[in-house]
Design a protein around this motif. Structure first.
Motif, PDB file in Angstrom:
ATOM      1  N   ASP A   9       8.911  -7.104   9.698  1.00 28.20           N
ATOM      2  CA  ASP A   9       8.766  -5.653   9.483  1.00 28.20           C
ATOM      3  C   ASP A   9       9.564  -5.001  10.609  1.00 28.20           C
ATOM      4  O   ASP A   9       9.242  -5.195  11.784  1.00 28.20           O
ATOM      5  CB  ASP A   9       7.274  -5.288   9.566  1.00 28.20           C
ATOM      6  CG  ASP A   9       7.044  -3.790   9.498  1.00 28.20           C
ATOM      7  OD1 ASP A   9       5.898  -3.379   9.290  1.00 28.20           O
ATOM      8  OD2 ASP A   9       8.024  -3.028   9.658  1.00 28.20           O
ATOM      9  N   ILE A  10      10.583  -4.249  10.268  1.00 22.90           N
ATOM     10  CA  ILE A  10      11.500  -3.718  11.300  1.00 22.90           C
ATOM     11  C   ILE A  10      10.772  -2.818  12.302  1.00 22.90           C
ATOM     12  O   ILE A  10      11.199  -2.669  13.441  1.00 22.90           O
ATOM     13  CB  ILE A  10      12.684  -2.980  10.632  1.00 22.90           C
ATOM     14  CG1 ILE A  10      13.897  -2.938  11.580  1.00 22.90           C
ATOM     15  CG2 ILE A  10      12.300  -1.579  10.163  1.00 22.90           C
ATOM     16  CD1 ILE A  10      15.186  -2.559  10.892  1.00 22.90           C
ATOM     17  N   ASN A  23      17.748   9.120   4.270  1.00 19.58           N
ATOM     18  CA  ASN A  23      18.559   9.887   3.315  1.00 19.58           C
ATOM     19  C   ASN A  23      19.299  10.958   4.104  1.00 19.58           C
ATOM     20  O   ASN A  23      19.045  11.133   5.306  1.00 19.58           O
ATOM     21  CB  ASN A  23      17.664  10.510   2.215  1.00 19.58           C
ATOM     22  CG  ASN A  23      16.579  11.377   2.817  1.00 19.58           C
ATOM     23  OD1 ASN A  23      16.865  12.304   3.583  1.00 19.58           O
ATOM     24  ND2 ASN A  23      15.333  11.047   2.524  1.00 19.58           N
ATOM     25  N   GLY A  30      10.416   7.426   1.670  1.00 15.38           N
ATOM     26  CA  GLY A  30       9.557   6.259   1.469  1.00 15.38           C
ATOM     27  C   GLY A  30      10.205   5.035   2.077  1.00 15.38           C
ATOM     28  O   GLY A  30      10.998   5.149   3.028  1.00 15.38           O
ATOM     29  N   VAL A  32      11.627   1.939   3.976  1.00 12.54           N
ATOM     30  CA  VAL A  32      11.704   1.671   5.424  1.00 12.54           C
ATOM     31  C   VAL A  32      11.724   2.989   6.210  1.00 12.54           C
ATOM     32  O   VAL A  32      11.183   3.089   7.318  1.00 12.54           O
ATOM     33  CB  VAL A  32      12.944   0.801   5.741  1.00 12.54           C
ATOM     34  CG1 VAL A  32      14.245   1.563   5.584  1.00 12.54           C
ATOM     35  CG2 VAL A  32      12.839   0.206   7.128  1.00 12.54           C
ATOM     36  N   ASP A  33      12.280   4.032   5.600  1.00  8.88           N
ATOM     37  CA  ASP A  33      12.298   5.373   6.226  1.00  8.88           C
ATOM     38  C   ASP A  33      10.861   5.828   6.487  1.00  8.88           C
ATOM     39  O   ASP A  33      10.480   6.223   7.600  1.00  8.88           O
ATOM     40  CB  ASP A  33      13.018   6.326   5.262  1.00  8.88           C
ATOM     41  CG  ASP A  33      13.404   7.647   5.901  1.00  8.88           C
ATOM     42  OD1 ASP A  33      13.896   8.529   5.188  1.00  8.88           O
ATOM     43  OD2 ASP A  33      13.181   7.796   7.128  1.00  8.88           O
ATOM     44  N   LEU A 114      18.105  -4.060   5.101  1.00  7.53           N
ATOM     45  CA  LEU A 114      19.146  -4.143   4.064  1.00  7.53           C
ATOM     46  C   LEU A 114      19.319  -2.743   3.492  1.00  7.53           C
ATOM     47  O   LEU A 114      18.666  -2.341   2.526  1.00  7.53           O
ATOM     48  CB  LEU A 114      18.735  -5.144   2.978  1.00  7.53           C
ATOM     49  CG  LEU A 114      18.744  -6.613   3.382  1.00  7.53           C
ATOM     50  CD1 LEU A 114      18.198  -7.474   2.244  1.00  7.53           C
ATOM     51  CD2 LEU A 114      20.132  -7.082   3.785  1.00  7.53           C
ATOM     52  N   SER A 116      20.232   0.479   1.544  1.00  4.78           N
ATOM     53  CA  SER A 116      20.510   0.789   0.126  1.00  4.78           C
ATOM     54  C   SER A 116      19.987  -0.259  -0.847  1.00  4.78           C
ATOM     55  O   SER A 116      20.156  -0.098  -2.068  1.00  4.78           O
ATOM     56  CB  SER A 116      22.025   0.969  -0.134  1.00  4.78           C
ATOM     57  OG  SER A 116      22.476   2.170   0.459  1.00  4.78           O
ATOM     58  N   GLY A 118      16.994  -0.929  -1.597  1.00  2.78           N
ATOM     59  CA  GLY A 118      15.699  -0.571  -2.215  1.00  2.78           C
ATOM     60  C   GLY A 118      15.872   0.558  -3.210  1.00  2.78           C
ATOM     61  O   GLY A 118      16.493   0.388  -4.262  1.00  2.78           O
ATOM     62  N   ALA A 119      15.389   1.731  -2.842  1.00  4.89           N
ATOM     63  CA  ALA A 119      15.422   2.899  -3.753  1.00  4.89           C
ATOM     64  C   ALA A 119      16.839   3.224  -4.204  1.00  4.89           C
ATOM     65  O   ALA A 119      17.054   3.731  -5.303  1.00  4.89           O
ATOM     66  CB  ALA A 119      14.797   4.102  -3.054  1.00  4.89           C
ATOM     67  N   TYR A 120      17.826   2.894  -3.373  1.00  2.00           N
ATOM     68  CA  TYR A 120      19.203   3.256  -3.727  1.00  2.00           C
ATOM     69  C   TYR A 120      19.864   2.229  -4.634  1.00  2.00           C
ATOM     70  O   TYR A 120      21.028   2.362  -4.992  1.00  2.00           O
ATOM     71  CB  TYR A 120      20.030   3.497  -2.463  1.00  2.00           C
ATOM     72  CG  TYR A 120      19.785   4.866  -1.826  1.00  2.00           C
ATOM     73  CD1 TYR A 120      18.832   5.741  -2.358  1.00  2.00           C
ATOM     74  CD2 TYR A 120      20.484   5.288  -0.701  1.00  2.00           C
ATOM     75  CE1 TYR A 120      18.584   6.978  -1.782  1.00  2.00           C
ATOM     76  CE2 TYR A 120      20.255   6.528  -0.122  1.00  2.00           C
ATOM     77  CZ  TYR A 120      19.300   7.370  -0.679  1.00  2.00           C
ATOM     78  OH  TYR A 120      19.061   8.601  -0.116  1.00  2.00           O
TER      79      TYR A 120
HETATM   80  N1  APR Z   1      11.021  -3.448   7.494  1.00  2.00           N
HETATM   81  C1  APR Z   1      12.209  -3.942   7.080  1.00  2.00           C
HETATM   82  N2  APR Z   1      12.754  -3.698   5.875  1.00  2.00           N
HETATM   83  C2  APR Z   1      12.034  -2.914   5.040  1.00  2.00           C
HETATM   84  C3  APR Z   1      10.778  -2.348   5.390  1.00  2.00           C
HETATM   85  C4  APR Z   1      10.288  -2.655   6.684  1.00  2.00           C
HETATM   86  N3  APR Z   1       9.116  -2.168   7.114  1.00  2.00           N
HETATM   87  N4  APR Z   1      10.329  -1.618   4.333  1.00  2.00           N
HETATM   88  C5  APR Z   1      11.256  -1.749   3.359  1.00  2.00           C
HETATM   89  N5  APR Z   1      12.268  -2.520   3.774  1.00  2.00           N
HETATM   90  C6  APR Z   1      13.471  -2.944   3.053  1.00  2.00           C
HETATM   91  C7  APR Z   1      13.371  -2.958   1.566  1.00  2.00           C
HETATM   92  O1  APR Z   1      12.747  -4.172   1.132  1.00  2.00           O
HETATM   93  C8  APR Z   1      14.840  -2.908   1.189  1.00  2.00           C
HETATM   94  O2  APR Z   1      15.373  -4.233   1.169  1.00  2.00           O
HETATM   95  O3  APR Z   1      14.491  -2.019   3.335  1.00  2.00           O
HETATM   96  C9  APR Z   1      15.486  -2.126   2.340  1.00  2.00           C
HETATM   97  C10 APR Z   1      15.962  -0.735   1.963  1.00  2.00           C
HETATM   98  O4  APR Z   1      15.050  -0.140   1.025  1.00  2.00           O
HETATM   99  P1  APR Z   1      14.668   1.429   1.116  1.00  2.00           P
HETATM  100  O5  APR Z   1      13.764   1.652   2.234  1.00  2.00           O
HETATM  101  O6  APR Z   1      14.212   1.838  -0.251  1.00  2.00           O
HETATM  102  O7  APR Z   1      16.037   2.168   1.468  1.00  2.00           O
HETATM  103  P2  APR Z   1      17.293   2.516   0.539  1.00  2.00           P
HETATM  104  O8  APR Z   1      17.426   1.589  -0.611  1.00  2.00           O
HETATM  105  O9  APR Z   1      18.421   2.646   1.485  1.00  2.00           O
HETATM  106  O10 APR Z   1      16.918   3.948  -0.055  1.00  2.00           O
HETATM  107  C11 APR Z   1      16.871   5.024   0.854  1.00  2.00           C
HETATM  108  O11 APR Z   1      14.737   5.704   0.083  1.00  2.00           O
HETATM  109  O12 APR Z   1      12.940   5.764   1.476  1.00  2.00           O
HETATM  110  C12 APR Z   1      13.909   6.538   0.895  1.00  2.00           C
HETATM  111  O13 APR Z   1      14.254   8.329   2.451  1.00  2.00           O
HETATM  112  C13 APR Z   1      14.812   7.125   1.927  1.00  2.00           C
HETATM  113  O14 APR Z   1      15.891   8.518   0.338  1.00  2.00           O
HETATM  114  C14 APR Z   1      16.035   7.339   1.123  1.00  2.00           C
HETATM  115  C15 APR Z   1      16.079   6.134   0.219  1.00  2.00           C
END
Ligand code: APR
Length: 354
Positions: A9-10, A23, A30, A32-33, A114, A116, A118-120
């Motif tokens: 967990d980062i 973002n 949501g 990791v943000d 990683l 982008s 996740g949500a992206y």
């Molecule tokens: N530690 C490490 N990695 C994490 C954690 C954590 N606690 N939580 C999530 N991740 C990983 C996810 O599994 C994924 O592989 O971070 C990676 C990126 O996922 P997202 O957090 O959804 O980020 P992203 O895909 O870049 O989308 C960004 O989502 O949360 C919103 O505000 C953010 O609008 C922005 C968008």
């Protein structure tokens, strides 16, 4: 080891800076943000509000507040659409911009998620490859410890074809699954008149290394697994180097390959300080993954790898999944240490390097 791939967990990382996949508004979200803002407390959002947002591919730095790290570097990754809208360049820019800010601040350690992935919606294996390539290129010219933090195992992918090929190799070679691969008690002399008629022996990586074939029994092994198993080698070459230490053989191989020291230890993913320690101590005994990392960096054959390991008191063994995966890559002459580490990570093994 300058580049680590770890599962964590980062928000728990005790490094100089962690990178937030934010973002462009930098006002939280949501994933990791959200996790970073929650762990940092309200002070982080208050500072972010003063930054005026960030462009996709760019990065800005704030304090770490209640997090165990000193700083948070916020970057906005690209939303994945078709893969033909400059997404890869923007994603690479997220990693490079963050590394540059860390370098400007003389930070010694940084942890990335990683971005982008996740949500992206960016395909995880492509994110992994772009992140690893960008980090590696940066580390070729900078001293810093970089962590790529994988939050869930689903995020890790070395590509299906490679994964299944390695798994088949493990199934075929890993001793835990094949008791008969262990040496029989009365292993006959492989050479000399003890060889039964029709038997053959030799060394073929694709048969698992050295083999002794009596037609009905094929046993493949590495010389150090059997007492008295002789294998065809230039005896004078063997005698010349029999008293050589690990350090001496390492330095000789670096010279023979016309490599610079820095080229060798960077390819081995070993930090400069450890290499200096090894170079200055003729009797230095490295950890096994470190010794193997140098064998990979020098692109040694399986036989040369066995010899280098034996200088440090180690051997490749079919009873170790780690060793069998290493043997897989060396036998196929694949020496990309980061690809090997991705594979080791996928199979829950220790990574190569110091
Ligand atoms: N530690 C490490 N990695 C994490 C954690 C954590 N606690 N939580 C999530 N991740 C990983 C996810 O599994 C994924 O592989 O971070 C990676 C990126 O996922 P997202 O957090 O959804 O980020 P992203 O895909 O870049 O989308 C960004 O989502 O949360 C919103 O505000 C953010 O609008 C922005 C968008």
């Amino acid at each position: 080891m300058p580049f680590h791939i770890i599962r964590n967990d980062i928000t728990k990382m005790q490094v100089d800076a962690i990178v937030n996949a934010a973002n462009r508004s930098l006002l939280g979200g949501g994933g990791v943000d959200g996790a970073i803002h929650k762990a940092a407390g309200p002070g982080l959002l208050a500072e972010c509000k003063m930054l005026g947002g960030v462009k996709t591919g760019e990065a800005k730095i704030t304090g770490g507040y209640r997090l165990p790290c000193r700083y948070v570097i916020h970057t906005a990754g690209p939303v994945y659409r078709s893969g033909n809208e400059n997404e890869a360049a923007l994603l690479a820019s997220c990693y490079l911009s963050s590394l540059k800010i860390a370098h400007e601040r003389n930070l010694e350690s940084i942890a990335f998620p990683l971005i982008s992935a996740g949500a992206y919606g960016y395909p995880r294996d492509q994110v992994f490859r772009i992140a690893a390539d960008t980090i590696r290129a940066f580390l070729a010219n900078h001293d810093m410890t970089v962590y790529l933090v994988i939050f869930d195992s689903a995020s890790m992918s070395i590509g299906q074809a490679l994964f299944y090929d390695i798994r088949r190799y493990i199934d075929d070679n890993y001793a835990e699954q094949h008791a008969n691969l262990r040496a029989p008690e009365n292993m006959p002399e492989v050479y000399g008149d003890a060889m039964p008629d029709g038997a053959s022996s030799g060394y073929e990586p694709e048969r698992g290394g050295f083999f002794y074939d009596q037609g009905f029994t094929t046993i493949s092994a590495f010389p150090d697994e059997y007492e008295g198993c002789l294998f065809q080698r230039e005896l004078e070459d063997l005698f010349d180097t029999i008293d050589e230490s690990f350090t001496q053989m390492l330095l000789r191989k670096i010279d023979e390959r016309g490599m610079k020291d820095s080229e060798c230890y960077k390819r081995a993913n070993i930090d400069r300080k450890l290499f200096s320690k090894i170079r200055s101590d003729i009797h230095y005994r490295p950890k096994k993954p470190t010794a193997i990392a140098f064998a990979i960096a020098l692109e040694l054959s399986l036989m040369e790898t066995s010899e280098l390991l034996s200088k440090a008191g180690y051997a490749l063994s079919k009873s170790s999944k780690f060793d069998v995966i290493i043997e897989y890559f060396i036998s196929k002459r694949i020496y990309d240490i980061h690809m090997i580490n991705e594979a080791l990570f996928t199979f829950d093994q220790q990574l190569l390097g110091s």
